[in-house]
Design a protein around this motif. Structure first.
Motif, PDB file in Angstrom:
ATOM      1  N   GLY A 160      -0.957  -7.775  -5.529  1.00  0.00           N
ATOM      2  CA  GLY A 160       0.092  -8.097  -6.247  1.00  0.00           C
ATOM      3  C   GLY A 160       1.329  -6.887  -6.135  1.00  0.00           C
ATOM      4  O   GLY A 160       2.473  -7.320  -6.476  1.00  0.00           O
ATOM      5  N   GLY A 161       0.813  -6.039  -5.766  1.00  0.00           N
ATOM      6  CA  GLY A 161       1.558  -4.781  -5.798  1.00  0.00           C
ATOM      7  C   GLY A 161       2.456  -4.496  -4.558  1.00  0.00           C
ATOM      8  O   GLY A 161       2.565  -5.433  -3.684  1.00  0.00           O
ATOM      9  N   SER A 162       3.365  -3.387  -4.555  1.00  0.00           N
ATOM     10  CA  SER A 162       4.242  -3.325  -3.223  1.00  0.00           C
ATOM     11  C   SER A 162       3.848  -1.815  -2.723  1.00  0.00           C
ATOM     12  O   SER A 162       3.700  -0.965  -3.546  1.00  0.00           O
ATOM     13  CB  SER A 162       5.900  -3.368  -3.819  1.00  0.00           C
ATOM     14  OG  SER A 162       5.956  -4.556  -4.416  1.00  0.00           O
ATOM     15  N   LEU A 163       4.177  -1.732  -1.452  1.00  0.00           N
ATOM     16  CA  LEU A 163       4.410  -0.202  -0.878  1.00  0.00           C
ATOM     17  C   LEU A 163       5.465  -0.362   0.057  1.00  0.00           C
ATOM     18  O   LEU A 163       5.993  -1.661   0.868  1.00  0.00           O
ATOM     19  CB  LEU A 163       3.075  -0.065  -0.130  1.00  0.00           C
ATOM     20  CG  LEU A 163       1.916   0.442  -0.943  1.00  0.00           C
ATOM     21  CD1 LEU A 163       0.605   0.540  -0.137  1.00  0.00           C
ATOM     22  CD2 LEU A 163       2.190   1.859  -1.657  1.00  0.00           C
ATOM     23  N   ARG A 164       6.014   0.660   0.380  1.00  0.00           N
ATOM     24  CA  ARG A 164       7.089   0.773   1.366  1.00  0.00           C
ATOM     25  C   ARG A 164       6.545   1.835   2.579  1.00  0.00           C
ATOM     26  O   ARG A 164       6.397   2.816   2.245  1.00  0.00           O
ATOM     27  CB  ARG A 164       8.531   1.174   1.039  1.00  0.00           C
ATOM     28  CG  ARG A 164       9.619   1.245   2.042  1.00  0.00           C
ATOM     29  CD  ARG A 164      10.916   1.552   1.405  1.00  0.00           C
ATOM     30  NE  ARG A 164      12.030   1.768   2.461  1.00  0.00           N
ATOM     31  CZ  ARG A 164      12.775   0.721   3.207  1.00  0.00           C
ATOM     32  NH1 ARG A 164      12.436  -0.415   2.747  1.00  0.00           N
ATOM     33  NH2 ARG A 164      13.287   0.800   4.043  1.00  0.00           N
ATOM     34  N   LEU A 165       6.651   1.372   3.809  1.00  0.00           N
ATOM     35  CA  LEU A 165       6.145   2.304   4.822  1.00  0.00           C
ATOM     36  C   LEU A 165       7.347   2.533   5.590  1.00  0.00           C
ATOM     37  O   LEU A 165       8.506   1.854   5.585  1.00  0.00           O
ATOM     38  CB  LEU A 165       5.170   1.640   5.879  1.00  0.00           C
ATOM     39  CG  LEU A 165       4.126   1.299   5.192  1.00  0.00           C
ATOM     40  CD1 LEU A 165       3.210   0.375   6.205  1.00  0.00           C
ATOM     41  CD2 LEU A 165       3.045   1.954   4.526  1.00  0.00           C
ATOM     42  N   SER A 166       7.380   3.746   6.106  1.00  0.00           N
ATOM     43  CA  SER A 166       8.513   4.234   6.924  1.00  0.00           C
ATOM     44  C   SER A 166       8.154   4.899   8.291  1.00  0.00           C
ATOM     45  O   SER A 166       6.901   5.285   8.251  1.00  0.00           O
ATOM     46  CB  SER A 166       9.453   5.430   6.303  1.00  0.00           C
ATOM     47  OG  SER A 166       9.979   5.182   5.089  1.00  0.00           O
TER      48      SER A 166
END
Length: 122
Positions: free
Chosen positions: A15-21
């Motif tokens: 349910g959480g979030s992550l941001r990849l670059s």
């Protein structure tokens, strides 16, 4: 020489979030598309999302559409993957890749980063 470097992986609860670059260098932007792929242990590498560095036209796998968003910054050399509503089945090593077509097929991409691990716990 093309260089792709991923960052932003980590561990998160379902349910959480992550941001990849993905930082890209040495590329010809007019002829280049960037895609994110993922590979879980014992499974084939699969395409997640892809984007044109010129038009920002994007393509998504059905499994992530509506939850993941691929984007590029104004310099067209930093490509992000915002991942929301994460599920345990999203756990994998995530790679960015570059190539001449807007597809999600592994064979269409020539340049690859080293990957960043994403782990989603239930």
């Amino acid at each position: 020489q093309v260089r792709l470097v991923e960052s932003g992986g980590g561990s998160v609860q379902a349910g959480g979030s992550l941001r990849l670059s993905c930082a890209a260098s040495g590329i010809s932007k007019a002829l280049y598309y960037i895609a994110w792929f993922r590979q879980a242990p014992g499974q084939e590498r699969e395409g997640v999302a892809a984007i044109s560095l010129i038009t920002s036209t994007a393509k998504y796998a059905d499994s992530v559409r509506g939850r993941f968003t691929i984007s590029r910054d104004n310099t067209e050399t930093m490509i992000g993957l915002q991942m929301n509503s994460l599920k345990p089945e999203d756990s994998a090593m995530y790679y960015c890749a570059g190539g001449p077509r807007l597809t999600l097929h592994v064979s269409d991409f020539d340049d690859w980063g080293q990957g960043t691990q994403v782990t989603v716990s239930s």
